[in-house]
Write an enzyme that holds these catalytic residues in place. Structure first.
Site, PDB file in Angstrom:
ATOM      1  CG  ASN A  38      -2.097  -1.048   0.910  1.00 47.38           C
ATOM      2  OD1 ASN A  38      -2.248  -1.545  -0.212  1.00 47.38           O
ATOM      3  ND2 ASN A  38      -2.850  -1.384   1.948  1.00 47.38           N
TER       4      ASN A  38
ATOM      5  NE  ARG B 173     -12.344  -0.188  -3.866  1.00 47.95           N
ATOM      6  CZ  ARG B 173     -13.530   0.233  -4.242  1.00 47.95           C
ATOM      7  NH1 ARG B 173     -14.336  -0.567  -4.876  1.00 47.95           N
ATOM      8  NH2 ARG B 173     -13.919   1.461  -3.973  1.00 47.95           N
TER       9      ARG B 173
ATOM     10  N   PRO C   8     -17.008   3.763  -1.631  1.00 48.97           N
ATOM     11  CG  PRO C   8     -18.248   5.413  -0.542  1.00 48.97           C
ATOM     12  CD  PRO C   8     -17.755   4.001  -0.391  1.00 48.97           C
TER      13      PRO C   8
ATOM     14  NE  ARG D  38      -5.781  -7.690  -5.384  1.00 51.62           N
ATOM     15  CZ  ARG D  38      -6.814  -6.945  -5.034  1.00 51.62           C
ATOM     16  NH1 ARG D  38      -7.970  -7.489  -4.779  1.00 51.62           N
ATOM     17  NH2 ARG D  38      -6.693  -5.635  -4.941  1.00 51.62           N
TER      18      ARG D  38
HETATM   19  N1  EPU Z   1     -14.672   6.117   2.080  1.00 49.17           N
HETATM   20  C1  EPU Z   1     -15.742   6.873   1.671  1.00 49.17           C
HETATM   21  N2  EPU Z   1     -15.565   7.733   0.622  1.00 49.17           N
HETATM   22  C2  EPU Z   1     -14.379   7.857  -0.027  1.00 49.17           C
HETATM   23  C3  EPU Z   1     -13.276   7.082   0.402  1.00 49.17           C
HETATM   24  C4  EPU Z   1     -13.458   6.222   1.470  1.00 49.17           C
HETATM   25  O1  EPU Z   1     -16.852   6.779   2.231  1.00 49.17           O
HETATM   26  O2  EPU Z   1     -14.289   8.641  -0.973  1.00 49.17           O
HETATM   27  C5  EPU Z   1     -14.828   5.177   3.219  1.00 49.17           C
HETATM   28  C6  EPU Z   1     -14.632   3.716   2.813  1.00 49.17           C
HETATM   29  O3  EPU Z   1     -15.800   3.160   2.250  1.00 49.17           O
HETATM   30  C7  EPU Z   1     -14.215   3.092   4.115  1.00 49.17           C
HETATM   31  C8  EPU Z   1     -13.408   4.211   4.798  1.00 49.17           C
HETATM   32  O4  EPU Z   1     -13.778   5.414   4.137  1.00 49.17           O
HETATM   33  O5  EPU Z   1     -15.341   2.796   4.890  1.00 49.17           O
HETATM   34  C9  EPU Z   1     -11.897   4.060   4.710  1.00 49.17           C
HETATM   35  O6  EPU Z   1     -11.520   3.755   3.385  1.00 49.17           O
HETATM   36  P1  EPU Z   1     -10.147   4.250   2.748  1.00 49.17           P
HETATM   37  O7  EPU Z   1     -10.456   5.215   1.661  1.00 49.17           O
HETATM   38  O8  EPU Z   1      -9.212   4.672   3.807  1.00 49.17           O
HETATM   39  O9  EPU Z   1      -9.638   2.895   2.072  1.00 49.17           O
HETATM   40  P2  EPU Z   1      -8.782   2.805   0.756  1.00 49.17           P
HETATM   41  O10 EPU Z   1      -7.923   3.992   0.631  1.00 49.17           O
HETATM   42  O11 EPU Z   1      -9.670   2.432  -0.381  1.00 49.17           O
HETATM   43  C10 EPU Z   1      -6.705   1.663   1.853  1.00 49.17           C
HETATM   44  C11 EPU Z   1      -5.937   0.393   1.649  1.00 49.17           C
HETATM   45  C12 EPU Z   1      -6.779  -0.776   2.138  1.00 49.17           C
HETATM   46  C13 EPU Z   1      -7.087  -0.556   3.619  1.00 49.17           C
HETATM   47  C14 EPU Z   1      -7.795   0.788   3.815  1.00 49.17           C
HETATM   48  C15 EPU Z   1      -8.058   1.141   5.254  1.00 49.17           C
HETATM   49  C16 EPU Z   1      -4.561   0.933  -0.275  1.00 49.17           C
HETATM   50  C17 EPU Z   1      -4.245   0.702  -1.687  1.00 49.17           C
HETATM   51  N3  EPU Z   1      -5.607   0.258   0.234  1.00 49.17           N
HETATM   52  O12 EPU Z   1      -7.895   1.530   1.075  1.00 49.17           O
HETATM   53  O13 EPU Z   1      -5.988  -1.944   1.975  1.00 49.17           O
HETATM   54  O14 EPU Z   1      -7.904  -1.580   4.107  1.00 49.17           O
HETATM   55  O15 EPU Z   1      -6.991   1.835   3.230  1.00 49.17           O
HETATM   56  O16 EPU Z   1      -6.875   1.167   5.975  1.00 49.17           O
HETATM   57  O17 EPU Z   1      -3.877   1.676   0.410  1.00 49.17           O
HETATM   58  C18 EPU Z   1      -5.609  -4.235   1.720  1.00 49.17           C
HETATM   59  O18 EPU Z   1      -4.399  -3.978   1.586  1.00 49.17           O
HETATM   60  O19 EPU Z   1      -6.032  -5.412   1.879  1.00 49.17           O
HETATM   61  C19 EPU Z   1      -6.578  -3.153   1.707  1.00 49.17           C
HETATM   62  C20 EPU Z   1      -7.875  -3.349   1.463  1.00 49.17           C
END
Ligand code: EPU
Length: 418
Positions: free
Chosen positions: A23, A93, A123, A397
């Site tokens: 990440n 994603r 989202p 992955r």
């Molecule tokens: N959220 C929203 N709107 C947005 C963005 C996020 O409502 O525009 C919500 C999400 O639905 C969730 C929360 O905010 O409920 C946190 O999501 P976040 O955006 O932080 O997740 P992400 O950036 O999509 C990254 C990691 C994930 C990890 C999460 C939380 C990367 C590439 N992915 O995802 O990693 O679980 O942060 O720490 O950095 C994994 O490696 O297995 C993985 C899923």
């Protein structure tokens, strides 16, 4: 498709090195789109998601060379496409991370809207809100986000939910915007800080990464840079649980304790001996785990990416543990598989109540997402008998050579073609 087959019951012992963080690698690779000069990354993990991100950039016209398996040189002199197509976004994603750099440097970008995924609806409204505040025009058409702008301008952006890739995307965009951008309630994950460090060495003016408030003063252009990606704290944590669950003794080289403070506390609560040593963390265990109560939260809270693995430890613990998942709404898919292996787990809303059992038994199980796969591997290591895990592409992955690393520690684990 390959299967992983594990014969459980071996105590893991020895030393293992953690790979670079998935990440962190993904946003750092995307950041190479912000400059025409070379971005050189070291300690790049060999993973499915990293390959997808590299393919995406190469498809756009970025020149990528890999002088050795864990280094990559990226040069985005000119692009011939400004798009992340559906076929790639649906497998990863994090492809959305190209949108900030594309908008900031080229004023345009088209990225397939990631749909929901197995762990939640996920989202990207906060990414899009931020780009709009910075002056981008956003349209949703035919399943794609289409964004364009003249030069972006600085803005004050307040996230109502802490978002990791949202913070990263907007931080990258703000580096080339005109004027100052403030990100409030920004994500504080170590991967956000790693990205900020790369951007700063490329000439960006960023203050406060790692805190709730990040200030970015836009510059006209960025130059090339070199960076070694931080070790993967989730892989490190998974290996530490592997030591705990097998009553083993493992030195996890390169694990950084400051990247996992609450996790370490919880392992100690569960009864693991944790020693911070030069160059890594030693984890050992000589009894059944004690119960723990955990709630997943954004960093520095307990990482949702370690929730499934911790549930295995609780499953063979003495007594009743609770684990609440507050970050994603559907990240309990591993529970049914764990129960097929003999775990005693009940779900009430977003909380799993785990009554520890003396031992799990091997079974054929199916991986549903990346961290759920890791959880099943751990369960297989602890179980009596044979566990075979199908759909291991999820595991590939995010874990580099996991079966090689575990078998070097004494596990009986192999990959077989299905
Ligand atoms: N959220 C929203 N709107 C947005 C963005 C996020 O409502 O525009 C919500 C999400 O639905 C969730 C929360 O905010 O409920 C946190 O999501 P976040 O955006 O932080 O997740 P992400 O950036 O999509 C990254 C990691 C994930 C990890 C999460 C939380 C990367 C590439 N992915 O995802 O990693 O679980 O942060 O720490 O950095 C994994 O490696 O297995 C993985 C899923």
């Amino acid at each position: 498709m390959d299967k992983i087959v594990i014969e459980g019951g071996c105590r893991l012992r020895g030393e293992v090195a953690v790979s670079g963080a998935k990440n962190a690698a993904l946003p750092l690779i995307a950041a190479s789109l912000l400059t025409e000069e070379e971005v050189f990354l070291e300690n790049v993990p060999q993973l499915g998601d990293v390959r997808t991100m590299l393919h995406l950039l190469i498809r756009m016209g970025v020149k990528a060379e890999t002088p050795d398996p864990h280094s990559v040189s990226l040069r985005a002199e000119g692009l011939n496409a400004w798009e992340a197509p559906y076929e790639m976004v649906k497998t990863m994603r994090a492809s959305i991370l190209v949108l900030g750099p594309l908008l900031a440097r080229w004023g345009r970008g088209r990225v397939s809207l990631p749909g929901g995924c197995s762990i939640g609806s996920r989202p990207i409204n906060l990414h899009l809100m931020g780009f709009e505040r910075m002056g981008a025009r956003i349209r949703l058409r035919e399943g794609y986000v289409e964004a364009e702008s003249e030069r972006l301008h600085g803005s004050h952006i307040l996230f109502d939910i802490s978002t990791v890739t949202g913070t990263e995307n907007l931080m990258m965009a703000a580096c080339l915007a005109e004027g100052e951008t403030i990100l409030e309630n920004a994500a504080r994950e170590p991967e956000v800080v790693d990205l900020a460090q790369l951007l700063i060495s490329m000439g960006a003016k960023i203050e406060g990464a790692g805190s709730r408030r990040i200030a970015i003063e836009g510059v006209k252009d960025l130059k090339g840079a070199r960076r070694r990606i931080i070790p993967d704290r989730i892989e490190a944590g998974t290996l530490m649980v592997a030591a705990g669950i097998t009553k083993g003794d493992v030195f996890v080289r390169e694990a950084i304790p400051e990247h996992m403070p609450i996790f370490i506390e919880k392992l100690k609560e569960a009864g693991l001996g944790i020693e911070i040593e030069n160059g890594g963390i030693r984890a050992r265990m000589d009894r059944r785990p004690r119960p723990v109560n955990i709630k997943t939260l954004p960093y520095p809270g307990f990482a949702t990416d370690m929730q499934a693995q911790m549930m295995v430890l609780a499953s063979v613990g003495q007594g009743r543990s609770t684990i609440s998942e507050t970050v994603f709404e559907n990240r309990f898919l591993h529970i049914n598989e764990l129960m097929r292996m003999g775990a005693n787990i009940r779900v009430e809303g977003s909380t799993a109540i785990i009554q520890g059992v003396p031992e799990l038994s091997g079974a054929p199980v199916m991986a549903t997402d990346l961290r759920a796969s890791a959880c099943l591997v751990l369960a297989g290591l602890a179980a009596q008998g044979i566990t075979s895990i199908s759909r291991v592409y999820h595991l590939d992955r995010g874990y580099e050579g996991i079966e090689r690393k575990l078998s070097a520690l004494g596990a009986r684990i192999e990959r077989v073609p299905e």
